[in-house]
Design a protein around this motif. Structure first.
Motif, mmCIF file in Angstrom:
data_model
loop_
_atom_site.group_PDB
_atom_site.id
_atom_site.type_symbol
_atom_site.label_atom_id
_atom_site.label_comp_id
_atom_site.label_asym_id
_atom_site.label_seq_id
_atom_site.Cartn_x
_atom_site.Cartn_y
_atom_site.Cartn_z
ATOM 1 N N HIS A 88 0.837 -1.098 0.093
ATOM 2 C CA HIS A 88 -0.386 0.343 0.215
ATOM 3 C C HIS A 88 1.066 1.356 -0.021
ATOM 4 C CE1 HIS A 88 -3.770 -2.412 0.676
ATOM 5 N NE2 HIS A 88 -3.010 -2.894 1.620
ATOM 6 N N GLN A 89 0.054 2.643 -0.353
ATOM 7 C CA GLN A 89 0.934 3.990 0.028
ATOM 8 C C GLN A 89 1.862 3.598 0.816
ATOM 9 O OE1 GLN A 89 -1.250 6.914 -1.109
ATOM 10 N NE2 GLN A 89 0.184 8.197 -1.606
ATOM 11 N N ASP A 90 1.255 3.218 2.122
ATOM 12 C CA ASP A 90 2.228 4.065 3.098
ATOM 13 C C ASP A 90 3.624 3.105 3.837
ATOM 14 O OD1 ASP A 90 0.529 0.741 4.191
ATOM 15 O OD2 ASP A 90 -0.150 2.778 5.731
ATOM 16 N N PHE A 91 3.473 2.019 2.634
ATOM 17 C CA PHE A 91 4.905 0.680 2.703
ATOM 18 C C PHE A 91 4.701 -0.357 3.631
ATOM 19 C CE2 PHE A 91 6.601 4.337 1.020
ATOM 20 C CZ PHE A 91 6.395 4.432 -0.478
ATOM 21 N N GLY A 92 4.372 0.109 5.240
ATOM 22 C CA GLY A 92 3.455 -1.199 6.075
ATOM 23 C C GLY A 92 4.936 -0.984 6.253
ATOM 24 N N LEU A 93 6.023 -0.733 6.471
ATOM 25 C CA LEU A 93 7.288 -0.980 6.787
ATOM 26 C C LEU A 93 7.949 0.018 8.335
ATOM 27 C CD1 LEU A 93 9.072 0.073 3.736
ATOM 28 C CD2 LEU A 93 8.924 -2.286 4.894
ATOM 29 N N VAL A 94 8.698 -0.749 9.237
ATOM 30 C CA VAL A 94 8.234 -0.745 10.408
ATOM 31 C C VAL A 94 10.235 0.421 10.317
ATOM 32 C CG1 VAL A 94 8.912 -0.902 13.602
ATOM 33 C CG2 VAL A 94 8.038 -2.480 11.605
ATOM 34 N N PHE A 108 20.542 -2.877 -0.804
ATOM 35 C CA PHE A 108 20.034 -1.883 0.492
ATOM 36 C C PHE A 108 21.423 -3.144 1.601
ATOM 37 C CE2 PHE A 108 15.856 -1.254 -0.912
ATOM 38 C CZ PHE A 108 16.352 -0.092 -1.390
ATOM 39 N N ASP A 109 22.186 -2.041 2.170
ATOM 40 C CA ASP A 109 22.315 -2.468 3.486
ATOM 41 C C ASP A 109 21.537 -2.971 4.189
ATOM 42 O OD1 ASP A 109 23.882 -2.308 5.575
ATOM 43 O OD2 ASP A 109 24.868 -0.701 6.353
ATOM 44 N N PRO A 110 21.623 -4.170 4.300
ATOM 45 C CA PRO A 110 20.556 -4.702 5.565
ATOM 46 C C PRO A 110 20.458 -4.712 6.756
ATOM 47 C CG PRO A 110 23.122 -6.359 4.982
ATOM 48 C CD PRO A 110 23.030 -5.267 4.036
ATOM 49 N N TYR A 111 21.647 -3.447 7.349
ATOM 50 C CA TYR A 111 21.687 -3.470 8.615
ATOM 51 C C TYR A 111 21.127 -1.723 8.612
ATOM 52 C CZ TYR A 111 24.440 -8.087 9.981
ATOM 53 O OH TYR A 111 24.785 -8.583 10.029
ATOM 54 N N ALA A 112 20.817 -0.938 7.527
ATOM 55 C CA ALA A 112 20.921 0.769 7.518
ATOM 56 C C ALA A 112 19.151 -0.120 8.482
ATOM 57 C CB ALA A 112 20.601 0.513 5.921
ATOM 58 N N LEU A 113 19.177 1.148 8.956
ATOM 59 C CA LEU A 113 17.363 1.339 9.523
ATOM 60 C C LEU A 113 16.857 2.376 7.760
ATOM 61 C CD1 LEU A 113 18.193 3.169 12.564
ATOM 62 C CD2 LEU A 113 17.396 1.291 12.704
ATOM 63 N N VAL A 114 15.375 1.203 7.902
ATOM 64 C CA VAL A 114 14.296 1.326 7.495
ATOM 65 C C VAL A 114 14.445 2.739 7.400
ATOM 66 C CG1 VAL A 114 12.219 1.722 6.372
ATOM 67 C CG2 VAL A 114 13.663 -0.251 6.803
ATOM 68 N N GLY A 115 13.888 3.745 8.325
ATOM 69 C CA GLY A 115 13.712 5.293 8.196
ATOM 70 C C GLY A 115 14.879 6.286 8.030
#
Length: 213
Positions: free
Chosen positions: A87-93, A135-142
């Motif tokens: 969805h548009q908000d992606f649902g990621l943390v 992507f760096d797997p350890y990167a924060l999604v924020g």
């Protein structure tokens, strides 16, 4: 001949005295990308919510790979059948890492009864590589740009046994170059046999056409 990934037959839905959908037929085969276009109020969201098991249908049948979803099916039935939604908000943390967000769907790797973060990171890198992204797997999604979050949401949805991904307005807020990046990921996954339904209320942006799928 293989069965379509998704077949919707005669989907009808009313809310009170308002008829939202009537007799909708829709078929998607493996590796196909279908656009579901229409203005706000055209019934796109109603159809997607019926498919997701959020609303129950008044009439109609929903089949995945030739198997009918059970009467009164719920979201867990849809997920078990291999249908995913972005969805548009992606649902990621945002406060979790790239690999942790993917592992919420794909599961963590374990060693001696504990989470093996190195193996989980390696699995994440492998999953992203299938879509020609890194992507760096350890990167924060924020810390990711919005286009990168959209791509990560797609990668997470593709984890496991996904047969069909419904992409619901995820590119609405993106400029055209970033939309093209998202479309590249969709095309790559489709070439591997995953089907897509791409939902949008817009076909053109000011002065130009949107990058085509």
């Amino acid at each position: 001949m293989s069965q379509p990934v998704l077949s919707i037959k005669g989907a009808t839905k009313s809310f009170g005295g308002t008829l939202a959908l009537r007799g909708v037929d829709f078929t998607v085969k493996a590796g196909e990308i279908h656009a579901l276009l229409g203005e706000n109020g055209a019934g796109k969201s109603t159809l997607i919510k019926l498919l997701a098991g959020v609303h129950s249908t008044d009439e109609g049948e929903f089949l995945v790979a030739g198997e009918a979803l059970p009467s009164g099916f719920r979201p867990q039935d849809v997920a078990a059948a291999g249908i995913r939604f972005v969805h548009q908000d992606f649902g990621l943390v945002d406060s979790m890492t790239v690999m942790e967000n993917i592992a919420l769907v794909a599961g963590f790797k374990h060693r001696f009864g504990a989470i093996d973060y190195q193996a989980t990171a390696e699995h994440t890198t492998q999953q992203l590589a299938k879509l020609n992204v890194s992507f760096d797997p350890y990167a924060l999604v924020g810390s990711l740009a919005i286009a990168e979050k959209a791509i990560l949401a797609l990668a997470r949805a593709l984890s496991g046994d996904a047969k069909l991904i419904v992409v619901d307005e995820v590119a609405a807020a993106l400029p055209s170059p970033d939309v093209a990046r998202v479309h590249d990921v969709v095309r790559t996954a489709a070439s591997q046999g995953v089907a897509f339904v791409y939902v949008s209320h817009r076909f053109t942006s000011p002065g130009r056409s949107l990058p085509a799928l």
